[in-house]
Design a protein around this motif. Structure first.
Motif, PDB file in Angstrom:
ATOM      1  N   ALA A 116       0.823  -1.210   0.000  1.00 24.54           N
ATOM      2  CA  ALA A 116       0.000   0.000   0.000  1.00 24.54           C
ATOM      3  C   ALA A 116       0.855   1.258   0.000  1.00 24.54           C
ATOM      4  CB  ALA A 116      -0.928  -0.008   1.202  1.00 24.54           C
ATOM      5  N   ASP A 117       0.804   1.980  -1.116  1.00 23.40           N
ATOM      6  CA  ASP A 117       1.491   3.257  -1.222  1.00 23.40           C
ATOM      7  C   ASP A 117       0.662   4.161  -2.120  1.00 23.40           C
ATOM      8  OD1 ASP A 117       3.301   5.324  -1.136  1.00 23.40           O
ATOM      9  OD2 ASP A 117       4.582   4.477  -2.691  1.00 23.40           O
ATOM     10  N   ALA A 118      -0.088   5.052  -1.505  1.00 26.72           N
ATOM     11  CA  ALA A 118      -0.941   5.952  -2.279  1.00 26.72           C
ATOM     12  C   ALA A 118      -0.179   7.179  -2.748  1.00 26.72           C
ATOM     13  CB  ALA A 118      -2.142   6.381  -1.435  1.00 26.72           C
ATOM     14  N   GLY A 119       0.982   7.428  -2.186  1.00 28.21           N
ATOM     15  CA  GLY A 119       1.774   8.590  -2.575  1.00 28.21           C
ATOM     16  C   GLY A 119       1.044   9.894  -2.278  1.00 28.21           C
ATOM     17  N   ASP A 120       1.129  10.827  -3.206  1.00 25.40           N
ATOM     18  CA  ASP A 120       0.483  12.126  -3.046  1.00 25.40           C
ATOM     19  C   ASP A 120      -0.896  12.174  -3.696  1.00 25.40           C
ATOM     20  OD1 ASP A 120       2.636  13.117  -1.677  1.00 25.40           O
ATOM     21  OD2 ASP A 120       3.622  13.912  -3.472  1.00 25.40           O
ATOM     22  N   GLY A 121      -1.358  11.068  -4.243  1.00 26.26           N
ATOM     23  CA  GLY A 121      -2.641  11.032  -4.940  1.00 26.26           C
ATOM     24  C   GLY A 121      -3.816  11.540  -4.134  1.00 26.26           C
ATOM     25  N   PRO A 122      -4.013  11.037  -2.906  1.00 32.23           N
ATOM     26  CA  PRO A 122      -5.153  11.518  -2.126  1.00 32.23           C
ATOM     27  C   PRO A 122      -5.111  13.013  -1.848  1.00 32.23           C
ATOM     28  CG  PRO A 122      -4.260   9.521  -1.148  1.00 32.23           C
ATOM     29  CD  PRO A 122      -3.315   9.941  -2.229  1.00 32.23           C
ATOM     30  N   ALA A 123      -3.941  13.542  -1.551  1.00 33.42           N
ATOM     31  CA  ALA A 123      -3.831  14.978  -1.253  1.00 33.42           C
ATOM     32  C   ALA A 123      -4.180  15.821  -2.473  1.00 33.42           C
ATOM     33  CB  ALA A 123      -2.423  15.305  -0.769  1.00 33.42           C
ATOM     34  N   VAL A 124      -3.770  15.381  -3.647  1.00 33.24           N
ATOM     35  CA  VAL A 124      -4.076  16.127  -4.866  1.00 33.24           C
ATOM     36  C   VAL A 124      -5.581  16.146  -5.111  1.00 33.24           C
ATOM     37  CG1 VAL A 124      -3.802  16.121  -7.381  1.00 33.24           C
ATOM     38  CG2 VAL A 124      -1.832  15.710  -5.903  1.00 33.24           C
ATOM     39  N   ALA A 183     -13.191  24.167   5.621  1.00 31.72           N
ATOM     40  CA  ALA A 183     -12.162  23.591   4.759  1.00 31.72           C
ATOM     41  C   ALA A 183     -11.345  22.541   5.515  1.00 31.72           C
ATOM     42  CB  ALA A 183     -11.248  24.680   4.216  1.00 31.72           C
ATOM     43  N   LEU A 184     -10.990  22.819   6.762  1.00 34.20           N
ATOM     44  CA  LEU A 184     -10.221  21.847   7.550  1.00 34.20           C
ATOM     45  C   LEU A 184     -10.991  20.556   7.774  1.00 34.20           C
ATOM     46  CD1 LEU A 184      -8.540  24.143  10.214  1.00 34.20           C
ATOM     47  CD2 LEU A 184      -7.413  22.833   8.418  1.00 34.20           C
ATOM     48  N   VAL A 185     -12.234  20.670   8.166  1.00 36.52           N
ATOM     49  CA  VAL A 185     -13.044  19.472   8.431  1.00 36.52           C
ATOM     50  C   VAL A 185     -13.251  18.663   7.156  1.00 36.52           C
ATOM     51  CG1 VAL A 185     -15.363  18.711   9.087  1.00 36.52           C
ATOM     52  CG2 VAL A 185     -14.184  20.412  10.463  1.00 36.52           C
ATOM     53  N   LEU A 186     -13.608  19.330   6.072  1.00 35.26           N
ATOM     54  CA  LEU A 186     -13.836  18.623   4.812  1.00 35.26           C
ATOM     55  C   LEU A 186     -12.558  17.975   4.281  1.00 35.26           C
ATOM     56  CD1 LEU A 186     -16.279  20.978   2.887  1.00 35.26           C
ATOM     57  CD2 LEU A 186     -16.801  18.807   3.999  1.00 35.26           C
ATOM     58  N   CYS A 187     -11.432  18.686   4.383  1.00 37.31           N
ATOM     59  CA  CYS A 187     -10.167  18.132   3.880  1.00 37.31           C
ATOM     60  C   CYS A 187      -9.725  16.912   4.675  1.00 37.31           C
ATOM     61  CB  CYS A 187      -9.074  19.193   3.899  1.00 37.31           C
ATOM     62  SG  CYS A 187      -9.232  20.398   2.582  1.00 37.31           S
ATOM     63  N   LEU A 188      -9.803  16.981   5.983  1.00 35.63           N
ATOM     64  CA  LEU A 188      -9.375  15.834   6.794  1.00 35.63           C
ATOM     65  C   LEU A 188     -10.286  14.629   6.592  1.00 35.63           C
ATOM     66  CD1 LEU A 188      -8.315  17.628  10.085  1.00 35.63           C
ATOM     67  CD2 LEU A 188      -6.843  16.590   8.353  1.00 35.63           C
ATOM     68  N   THR A 189     -11.571  14.871   6.481  1.00 37.16           N
ATOM     69  CA  THR A 189     -12.502  13.767   6.243  1.00 37.16           C
ATOM     70  C   THR A 189     -12.272  13.152   4.870  1.00 37.16           C
ATOM     71  OG1 THR A 189     -14.140  14.864   7.633  1.00 37.16           O
ATOM     72  CG2 THR A 189     -14.941  13.146   6.164  1.00 37.16           C
ATOM     73  N   ALA A 190     -12.178  13.999   3.860  1.00 34.36           N
ATOM     74  CA  ALA A 190     -12.005  13.505   2.498  1.00 34.36           C
ATOM     75  C   ALA A 190     -10.652  12.820   2.309  1.00 34.36           C
ATOM     76  CB  ALA A 190     -12.160  14.644   1.507  1.00 34.36           C
ATOM     77  N   LEU A 191      -9.628  13.265   2.990  1.00 35.20           N
ATOM     78  CA  LEU A 191      -8.301  12.669   2.833  1.00 35.20           C
ATOM     79  C   LEU A 191      -8.298  11.207   3.251  1.00 35.20           C
ATOM     80  CD1 LEU A 191      -5.469  13.359   1.921  1.00 35.20           C
ATOM     81  CD2 LEU A 191      -4.930  14.030   4.244  1.00 35.20           C
ATOM     82  N   ARG A 192      -8.923  10.900   4.369  1.00 38.19           N
ATOM     83  CA  ARG A 192      -8.982   9.495   4.821  1.00 38.19           C
ATOM     84  C   ARG A 192      -9.809   8.652   3.866  1.00 38.19           C
ATOM     85  NH1 ARG A 192      -8.580   6.318   9.765  1.00 38.19           N
ATOM     86  NH2 ARG A 192     -10.127   4.662   9.684  1.00 38.19           N
ATOM     87  N   LEU A 193     -10.944   9.186   3.430  1.00 38.39           N
ATOM     88  CA  LEU A 193     -11.820   8.435   2.527  1.00 38.39           C
ATOM     89  C   LEU A 193     -11.138   8.152   1.186  1.00 38.39           C
ATOM     90  CD1 LEU A 193     -15.202  10.275   3.166  1.00 38.39           C
ATOM     91  CD2 LEU A 193     -14.500   8.048   4.050  1.00 38.39           C
ATOM     92  N   ILE A 194     -10.532   9.171   0.615  1.00 34.99           N
ATOM     93  CA  ILE A 194      -9.903   9.000  -0.695  1.00 34.99           C
ATOM     94  C   ILE A 194      -8.663   8.116  -0.601  1.00 34.99           C
ATOM     95  CG2 ILE A 194      -8.705  10.238  -2.546  1.00 34.99           C
ATOM     96  CD1 ILE A 194     -10.744  12.477  -2.190  1.00 34.99           C
ATOM     97  N   LYS A 195      -7.911   8.227   0.492  1.00 40.59           N
ATOM     98  CA  LYS A 195      -6.742   7.355   0.655  1.00 40.59           C
ATOM     99  C   LYS A 195      -7.177   5.898   0.763  1.00 40.59           C
ATOM    100  CE  LYS A 195      -2.486   6.720   3.234  1.00 40.59           C
ATOM    101  NZ  LYS A 195      -1.579   7.266   4.250  1.00 40.59           N
TER     102      LYS A 195
END
Length: 128
Positions: free
Chosen positions: A51-59, A95-107
């Motif tokens: 498992a290596d998602a790299g920078d994909g989820p952050a982008v 923005a903080l709440v949405l970004c942190l939630t979405a980051l885990r989901l997308i990763k």
């Protein structure tokens, strides 16, 4: 990974990723922390070293959430014209709440799709 279908039933990778579950059995936890991928599945023993998602989820998060927040802030500014302090009070925490939630989901989704599609590093075949 080729003999997984004989032992484990196929798992929907997007559903497993959104729930943070193992991509092979769909039961064990994928994450050991908020964004830290575990060592292995506690249920089926799948090693998560692949498992290596790299920078994909952050982008993806930056593009999706940034588009939403900037669009909503622009709409609110044009229609209501609130003071600047109200913009800061509303949009930064959202923005903080949405970004942190979405980051885990997308990763989670990217890691389970990586397993389902047997994605790996590119290698040159040198059969000489």
């Amino acid at each position: 990974m080729s003999d997984d279908k004989a032992i484990w039933p196929p798992i929907e990778p997007i559903s497993a990723g959104l729930h943070g579950r193992c991509p092979r059995c769909g039961e064990g936890r994928l994450f050991s922390g908020f964004l830290t991928v575990g060592k292995r599945c506690s249920n089926c023993g799948l090693d998560y070293s692949y498992a290596d998602a790299g920078d994909g989820p952050a982008v993806f998060v930056i593009l999706i959430i940034g588009f939403l927040i900037v669009g909503l802030a622009l709409w609110v500014e044009v229609t209501l014209s609130p003071p600047l302090w109200l913009h800061l009070l509303v949009w930064i925490p959202l923005a903080l709440v949405l970004c942190l939630t979405a980051l885990r989901l997308i990763k989670g989704v990217l890691l389970t799709l990586q397993y389902a599609n047997k994605a790996a590093e590119g290698r040159l075949d040198r059969d000489e």
